[in-house]
Design a protein around this motif. Structure first.
Motif, short mmCIF file in Angstrom:
data_model
loop_
_atom_site.label_atom_id
_atom_site.label_comp_id
_atom_site.label_asym_id
_atom_site.label_seq_id
_atom_site.Cartn_x
_atom_site.Cartn_y
_atom_site.Cartn_z
N LEU A 1 -12.17 12.31 -8.93
CA LEU A 1 -11.62 11.25 -9.77
C LEU A 1 -10.34 10.68 -9.16
O LEU A 1 -9.39 11.41 -8.90
N VAL A 2 -10.33 9.36 -8.93
CA VAL A 2 -9.13 8.70 -8.39
C VAL A 2 -8.01 8.78 -9.42
O VAL A 2 -8.22 8.56 -10.62
N LEU A 3 -6.81 9.13 -8.97
CA LEU A 3 -5.67 9.36 -9.87
C LEU A 3 -4.79 8.12 -9.98
O LEU A 3 -4.69 7.34 -9.03
N PRO A 4 -4.12 7.95 -11.12
CA PRO A 4 -3.22 6.80 -11.29
C PRO A 4 -1.86 7.06 -10.63
O PRO A 4 -0.85 7.29 -11.30
N VAL A 5 -1.83 7.08 -9.30
CA VAL A 5 -0.59 7.33 -8.57
C VAL A 5 -0.26 6.13 -7.69
O VAL A 5 -1.11 5.29 -7.42
N GLY A 6 1.00 6.09 -7.24
CA GLY A 6 1.48 4.93 -6.49
C GLY A 6 1.00 4.85 -5.07
O GLY A 6 1.07 3.79 -4.46
N GLY A 7 0.55 5.97 -4.51
CA GLY A 7 0.15 5.93 -3.10
C GLY A 7 -0.34 7.26 -2.59
O GLY A 7 -0.52 8.20 -3.35
N ALA A 8 -0.54 7.31 -1.28
CA ALA A 8 -1.15 8.48 -0.62
C ALA A 8 -0.08 9.48 -0.21
O ALA A 8 0.28 9.59 0.97
N PHE A 9 0.47 10.21 -1.19
CA PHE A 9 1.47 11.22 -0.89
C PHE A 9 0.84 12.36 -0.07
O PHE A 9 -0.34 12.63 -0.18
N HIS A 10 1.65 12.99 0.76
CA HIS A 10 1.22 14.12 1.59
C HIS A 10 0.04 13.76 2.50
O HIS A 10 -0.93 14.51 2.62
N SER A 11 0.14 12.58 3.09
CA SER A 11 -0.87 12.14 4.05
C SER A 11 -0.16 11.44 5.21
O SER A 11 1.04 11.13 5.10
N SER B 1 -2.65 2.56 -1.13
CA SER B 1 -3.31 3.84 -0.89
C SER B 1 -3.37 4.62 -2.19
O SER B 1 -2.78 4.21 -3.19
N THR B 2 -4.06 5.76 -2.19
CA THR B 2 -4.25 6.47 -3.45
C THR B 2 -4.55 7.94 -3.22
O THR B 2 -4.57 8.42 -2.08
N MET B 3 -4.81 8.65 -4.32
CA MET B 3 -5.17 10.07 -4.27
C MET B 3 -6.30 10.31 -5.28
O MET B 3 -6.52 9.48 -6.18
#
Length: 296
Positions: free
Chosen positions: A190-200, A126-128
């Motif tokens: 813009l898709v961010l370089p994060v590990g997953g869908a935080f706060h979802s 997942s992503t942000m």
């Protein structure tokens, strides 16, 4: 005139963070060594010498920012907050600053939270994505429409300041929403370089684990209200504070609304404690008359 202390979340980390405190302050050095022992590895070495990639690992990033933030706060002579708030992870630093949590318990919860979030990310990719230049209501409407039409998860996650909102969800859901948001007039999506869908909702597996740990942790009566992300108002009731910490994992960070509530309640001076100056910048965009400074 009320003085608010605020604490940053994930993304504020940098190589060398906290090193000057460690080298120049015996009390800070003691806290670093205490953290190394509690965590079972030398997080101080990663903070001072680690690569950007090392520091981006959730199980490193969260305790590192928490540690730096608490030490920065405690380095201020006579710091007496009238109110506190933290962005996402920063809420735990805020709860140490107002005496709700001990340093040790705060660090344990942050470390557990980071591990649980990482596991939830591993379960479902997942992503942000950052969205600039649209009103919050427009972003909310697009996310709701994409979810309804595609069945994919995508929700508003971070209300950072007017015109800057982060969305979170499944990879396909976020990609579909980005395309729809650009079509709706967003300056950037813009898709961010994060590990997953935080706060979802995709953080639900982590929520169960964190809830159990929070219920087994002693919470003191706070010395001043904490303006929590999901509630966007000052809270002093311990049971409410616990529930809001749990809800935050799957709920939105309402930072814009938190700052607005603090200003309404009399805050005119904000001090950001921890790495970077992200919150100082956001506060300036949310309320231009506020005085904002940072202590790193």
């Amino acid at each position: 005139m009320k003085h608010a202390f605020v604490f940053p979340g994930q993304g504020a980390q940098f190589t060398g963070m906290g090193k000057s405190h460690y080298e120049g302050n015996a009390f800070a050095k003691k806290l670093f060594e205490q953290a190394n022992e509690l965590l079972g590895f030398r997080i101080s070495d990663v903070m001072f010498e680690g690569s950007e990639e090392d520091l981006r690992q959730t199980n490193i990033t969260q305790p590192a920012i928490f540690l730096h933030s608490v030490i920065a706060f405690r380095s201020i002579d006579g710091a007496r907050p009238d109110m506190v708030a933290g962005h996402s992870l920063g809420e735990f630093s805020a709860l140490v600053a107002n005496g709700t949590l001990s340093f040790e318990d705060g660090l344990r919860l942050v470390s557990l939270r980071a591990g649980a979030m990482q596991k939830a990310c591993d379960v479902q990719p997942s992503t942000m994505a950052a969205v600039l230049g649209l009103a919050d209501e427009q972003v909310e409407a697009v996310c709701a429409q994409v979810q309804q039409e595609s069945g994919e998860v995508v929700v508003p996650a971070n209300y950072n300041c007017p015109g800057q909102l982060v969305i979170s969800g499944s990879i396909q859901g976020v990609e579909l929403a980005c395309a729809a948001l650009k079509a709706a007039g967003a300056k950037r999506a813009l898709v961010l370089p994060v590990g997953g869908a935080f706060h979802s909702p995709l953080m639900a597996p982590a929520r169960t684990e964190l809830a159990k740990a929070i219920e087994n942790t002693y919470f003191n009566t706070p010395s001043c209200p904490v303006y929590q992300n999901v509630a966007a108002k000052g809270i002093i009731n311990k049971e409410e504070i616990k529930q809001n910490l749990i809800d935050q994992l799957t709920g939105a960070v309402r930072w814009t609304q938190c700052v607005q509530a603090m200003v309404t309640d009399g805050a005119s001076r904000f001090t950001e404690c921890g790495p970077g100056k992200v919150l100082q910048g956001l506060i300036g965009k949310i309320h231009k008359e506020a005085t904002a400074e940072s202590v790193g």
